[in-house]
Design a protein around this motif. Sequence first.
Motif, PDB file in Angstrom:
ATOM      1  N   ARG A 139       3.926 -11.892  -6.135  1.00 15.86           N
ATOM      2  CA  ARG A 139       3.225 -10.736  -5.598  1.00 15.86           C
ATOM      3  C   ARG A 139       3.964  -9.461  -5.954  1.00 15.86           C
ATOM      4  O   ARG A 139       5.147  -9.502  -6.261  1.00 15.86           O
ATOM      5  CB  ARG A 139       3.111 -10.855  -4.074  1.00 15.86           C
ATOM      6  CG  ARG A 139       2.000 -11.809  -3.724  1.00 15.86           C
ATOM      7  CD  ARG A 139       2.093 -12.319  -2.356  1.00 15.86           C
ATOM      8  NE  ARG A 139       1.218 -13.493  -2.276  1.00 15.86           N
ATOM      9  CZ  ARG A 139       0.976 -14.140  -1.156  1.00 15.86           C
ATOM     10  NH1 ARG A 139       1.521 -13.752  -0.049  1.00 15.86           N
ATOM     11  NH2 ARG A 139       0.185 -15.176  -1.177  1.00 15.86           N
ATOM     12  N   GLN A 154       4.725  -5.445  -4.681  1.00 18.47           N
ATOM     13  CA  GLN A 154       4.597  -4.457  -3.624  1.00 18.47           C
ATOM     14  C   GLN A 154       4.435  -3.100  -4.279  1.00 18.47           C
ATOM     15  O   GLN A 154       5.280  -2.641  -5.038  1.00 18.47           O
ATOM     16  CB  GLN A 154       5.836  -4.465  -2.740  1.00 18.47           C
ATOM     17  CG  GLN A 154       5.633  -3.572  -1.546  1.00 18.47           C
ATOM     18  CD  GLN A 154       6.885  -3.457  -0.719  1.00 18.47           C
ATOM     19  OE1 GLN A 154       7.852  -4.152  -0.940  1.00 18.47           O
ATOM     20  NE2 GLN A 154       6.846  -2.557   0.243  1.00 18.47           N
ATOM     21  N   ASP A 204       2.476   0.739   0.125  1.00 23.54           N
ATOM     22  CA  ASP A 204       2.486  -0.057   1.348  1.00 23.54           C
ATOM     23  C   ASP A 204       1.689  -1.334   1.200  1.00 23.54           C
ATOM     24  O   ASP A 204       1.500  -2.071   2.162  1.00 23.54           O
ATOM     25  CB  ASP A 204       1.897   0.766   2.511  1.00 23.54           C
ATOM     26  CG  ASP A 204       2.811   1.912   2.870  1.00 23.54           C
ATOM     27  OD1 ASP A 204       4.024   1.788   2.607  1.00 23.54           O
ATOM     28  OD2 ASP A 204       2.319   2.926   3.382  1.00 23.54           O
ATOM     29  N   ASP A 205       1.150  -1.583   0.006  1.00 27.09           N
ATOM     30  CA  ASP A 205       0.282  -2.732  -0.146  1.00 27.09           C
ATOM     31  C   ASP A 205       0.952  -3.808  -0.977  1.00 27.09           C
ATOM     32  O   ASP A 205       1.839  -3.551  -1.770  1.00 27.09           O
ATOM     33  CB  ASP A 205      -1.023  -2.307  -0.829  1.00 27.09           C
ATOM     34  CG  ASP A 205      -1.827  -1.382   0.050  1.00 27.09           C
ATOM     35  OD1 ASP A 205      -1.980  -1.707   1.239  1.00 27.09           O
ATOM     36  OD2 ASP A 205      -2.265  -0.330  -0.442  1.00 27.09           O
ATOM     37  N   MET A 206       0.453  -5.025  -0.756  1.00 28.70           N
ATOM     38  CA  MET A 206       0.901  -6.132  -1.573  1.00 28.70           C
ATOM     39  C   MET A 206      -0.284  -6.646  -2.365  1.00 28.70           C
ATOM     40  O   MET A 206      -1.399  -6.713  -1.868  1.00 28.70           O
ATOM     41  CB  MET A 206       1.417  -7.246  -0.673  1.00 28.70           C
ATOM     42  CG  MET A 206       2.838  -7.070  -0.255  1.00 28.70           C
ATOM     43  SD  MET A 206       3.461  -8.586   0.422  1.00 28.70           S
ATOM     44  CE  MET A 206       2.344  -8.840   1.756  1.00 28.70           C
TER      45      MET A 206
END
Lengths: 144, 814
Positions: free
Chosen positions: B622, B624, B627-629
């Motif tokens: 994943r 980052q 603030d999102d993944m």
Amino acid sequence: MDNLYLVARIADTRVALRSRAINSVVTVATPVEVPGAPPHVVGLFALRSRVFTLIDPHVVVGLPPVPVAAGQRVIVVDVAEHGYALLADEIEDVCFIEAAETRIAGKLMPGWARVADAMIEHQGASLLVVDPAHFVTIPVVNAA
Amino acid sequence: MDDLLNDFLAETAELLAEAGATIVAWEADPTDRERLDAIFRLVHTIKGSSGFLALPRVTALSHAAEEALDDVRRGKRTADSALVTAVLSILDRLSFVCDALGKDANEPAGDDGDVIDALAQVETEADAVAEPEPETEPEPESEPEPEAENREIRTRRDDDLQTDMQGWRSIRVPLPLLDSVMTGVTDIVLARNEFARMLRESGANPAVIGSFDRLSDSIATMRQSVSQMRMQRIDKLFAPLPRIVRDLAQDLGKKVKFVTSGGEVELDREMMENIRDPLIHMVRNAIDHGIETLDDRVAAGKDVTATISVTARQSGNQIEIMIADDGRGLSPDALVAKAIGARVLSAAEARALSPKEKLELIFRPGFSTASQVTSISGRGVGMDIVRANLEKIGGVVELRNEEGRGLTVVLRVPMTLTIISGLMVRAAGQYFAIPRGAVREILLETSDSVRIEKLGGGEIVSVRGEQFPLLRLEDVLGRHRDDGDDADDRALVLIRPGQDQSYALSVAAIHDHEELVIKPAAPMIMATGLYAGTTLPDNGRPVLLLDVQGILAVSAIDASEAGRAHRQAEEADAALAATRDATQLLLFRDIGGRTRGVRLSVIERVEEVPALALFESAGAIRAQIGDDMFAVHAARLPEGHGTVKLLRLHDGQSVLCYPIEAVIDIVHLPDVVEPSATEGLIAGVVLIGGDPVEIIDPYWLMEQHARGPIHAAPRAPLCRLTDDHDGWGANFLAPILRNAGYRIAAGADDDEAPDVLLCLSGDESACDHGTDAVPVIRLRATAAAAGPDDETVYRYDRHALLEALSRRVGGGRA
């Protein structure tokens, strides 16, 4: 140091430039043109990651511009934190001139009258003493 | 000695600027011990250094302030606003003396008895009321720094002043040194490029090239770090504001609460200088004109204390600074009346203005706030200058007005002045740079969506129905076209120089994008209005950066978008854009070095993130980003600590990142696609420029990652299979249902109430569970329905089955 001068021929005239006003003398390749700039701006060139503005003194004193030859020598000066270079027709010498600067006697071309500060006697000839900054800051004489 | 003095002056100036804010905060809350200590330490430090440097006036002033503050610390005095004012005037005098020191290296003669006496006078008055507090005597917590030690580079803990500032340490470095480091790095980069060219030409062996590449990488990293050195926290800009607010509010008899946030945002030092004055001007304006008098505020039902907030935040490639007040806002009609009064507008013109244009009147030259000049904002800086200043550095000013409730001014500036992303274009045989931030779109003139028309001596261009004034760069520059130009290369750059403005600039060719270090050009070149600076790209030939706003002014065209015929064309626009996007292919080199393509329309954007932003969790990679993944389609984490480019694929709901090495090009997707034999990452192969290119199948990609939702998915509906005697349900049906987003429960071994029952036997009695609340779908084994009323579903009719399920459940992902 104060009486050290650079003797050169610029704008078809032998002049003496006070050495403290001068940064260096270098040769340039073809400059990059600046469309829209005043006519005395020949163009830009780079010297050690700094960009310099190349000025043609001929235009400043009211003469027609001259083309820049590759490898031509220019006089690099700093005016108000910007780097400029004056095209020189010929660099003659850097030398101490013992004689004192004197008031200009006689009538000069209007263009020269505005850039010349004084006269000085050197090796039996009279030279105009000019401040390179004048070539940069003084408005160009309108070509008649 | 000069060095010592310069260090002292620089540090004192900085301390004094920061102290203003601290003092005002302290005045608001005189019990705030930390602030008091901070101010005490400040004057103590100044006193110490000045004694060493033999500056009697500075020493006397700081001594007086130190004494008074020490009395407060010992509880012999109380801090009231008179005391604060007296301390502030001491600080003002200190800055004055230091300014004079900076100019002629000598302390100016003068008498400071007035301000020192003022402080003492306050003291005697205060003595009457002061009640000594039984507090223990604090010792001064920090000694003045040892003066005799290395003063060239002094370390100073930033939390000396404000303990709540984070604890990073900084050192003081002379700016010329910093500049020389930057120049040095730029020289290295130029030399590297020269060397790289020579290496390529000489056909050096791979080992040499390999080690040169390593050198090259570290130079790139170094260049990046050096440009970061120029960055400074925006705190520095905010520091003098509380003081200004306080003084001004006091002069005008207004009560103002001042808050700032986002001080940690970093900005280029030069940029800071450029927005300092506009920012101060805005804040002054807000207090002077925005905030009502106390009476008016009460009459308007507002809190007597007004609030002014200054907020900085970084959004994308820009820094946004918002100055908001809760005052009376701007009145468009009053602005119009004033503009007419100031003769910058005729009454007829005024009638044609939209409300927004009325507000924008304050940016008109000549629309000064002169009619209400007070000593405060009559500083000769009009809003037109503010806007001009910002535009000079590629920024914009925006107004958000709520009449009667306040005005918010938003200043947006590009993140750095010195290094910008530039688009290199060619015209009249030479190269020019255009700031990438101002470029909206680039099109070939020969493109089908472009229509150029001559109109009354000028030219306009319609791009998918939207009209733009057309400028040819050669004409703007007063040059002729270069004979060597290929007419097919001519391109249009759609430029958006400011809000609601746009025009098309026609150039001979588009060259490439480059990160450019921009420096100001000589004044006579800047005066042409055509150029915003010079830059030295990697080839060592200077290039001029075009001033996209100035070009407009020089060409005297109205680039405002208002009233242009493009609204009715929007639909056509969208339709065309859709077909265009559908057939465009983004070519890239993937991590394995293969050239692949993906339809441009599924790409949300290309992101460059540090390799460290990628991590492995639960067997999946994943990333980052902010603030999102997001899920990343990669088998393993990237090696190294550089940056990774990610294609962000977006299907309207979720995002998937696909790591790539580099973007190559955007091309038209050829009509002939050789589909691949099996379902998988590669949907097919096309020939582009004679080379085979694999086309990524975004459907398959998304499918792979859709099952591992990172964002909490809505609860999948539960489907219970009943009467599954032979296991057909578990073996055949369940996988399909799971794919369709259902959870499967078999038998009655689960307590959770199902959302739907799937009865695998056509027999009515077979699954009579008696629960009417749960919908039931019965499957039959025969293809033909028993009759028109038969609601059972044939068990191999996948489509009907999924449809029936989603109808019953009212959801699912079928």
